[in-house]
Write a protein that holds these residues in place. Structure first.
Motif: not given
Ligand SMILES: [Zn+2]
Length: 227
Positions: A130-139, A147-162
């Motif tokens: 997730a990144s921008y989303g106009c929503r309350p905390i934890n929906h 902070e997602h509502g201000h485009a001031n947050a990012i959610d990272i769920s996975e790391f992929q390697f070469a």
């Protein structure tokens, strides 16, 4: 501050009014409450004026977010890569200016070295939950605007390697020793850059991603959350 005066600082919003809804909730979307916080625009304009964020093959400006609601940013960017494009963000993240050098710093000083140290392989892609989303905390309807509502947050769920390996927060946090060590290193290292870092040890809502944001908290605006 009297109750009446504090009420005048509350803006009631609805995700249904926003031009984008990143949260996947149907209907009008959950309502939220938000305070008018002047630091947000000041900080964004300072970042834009500094020239630290430039358009590139992987950083593009997009139309202003916000409009009829308190959500958004004056000059949001869509970011498809970080660390000079070495690490892709998939899908691309919609972020306000200060978040872009923050993600860049974290990836270059923490994530890339941790990938080399624990696996000897470059990191290639980070999955953006997730990144921008106009929503309350934890929906949670009626809650504070995320902070997602201000485009001031990012959610990272996975790391992929070469080499094709991928490590998800959901499985790797309690995965084998190297996966655990890598994920704990990138989580802990994020706390040097972001003011809020939440992972699986924070609560049930963060079992499958790291939440990173640049919220200002407390009287001085410097209170940090790292858990
Ligand atoms: Zn989040």
């Amino acid at each position: 501050m009297s109750a009446l005066r504090s009420l005048t600082f509350l803006l009631i919003g609805s995700a249904g009014l926003a031009p984008l809804s990143g949260c996947g909730i149907g209907g009008g979307g959950p309502d939220f409450v938000a305070k008018y916080e002047p630091w947000r625009a000041v900080e964004e304009r300072q970042c834009l004026a500094s020239g630290v964020v430039r358009q590139s093959l992987f950083v593009h400006t997009r139309a202003a977010l916000g409009g009829p609601s308190v959500c958004g940013a004056e000059q949001p960017f869509v970011v498809s890569g970080t660390a000079s494009g070495r690490v892709q963000l998939n899908p691309p993240a919609t972020l306000r200016c200060p978040m872009i050098p923050a993600v860049d710093h974290w990836v270059q000083t923490v994530v890339e070295p941790a990938a080399r140290f624990h696996f000897g392989v470059p990191i290639q892609t980070m999955k953006v939950a997730a990144s921008y989303g106009c929503r309350p905390i934890n929906h949670v309807s009626g809650g504070k605007l995320s902070e997602h509502g201000h485009a001031n947050a990012i959610d990272i769920s996975e790391f992929q390697f070469a080499n094709g390996r991928s490590i998800s927060v959901k499985n790797g946090w309690r995965g084998d020793g190297r996966e655990q060590a890598f994920l704990r290193a990138v989580h802990r290292g994020a706390c040097d850059t972001f003011t809020t870092v939440l992972g699986p040890q924070a609560d049930a809502n963060h079992q499958d991603h790291f939440h990173l944001d640049l919220a200002r908290r407390g009287r001085s605006g410097t209170h940090r959350v790292c858990k």
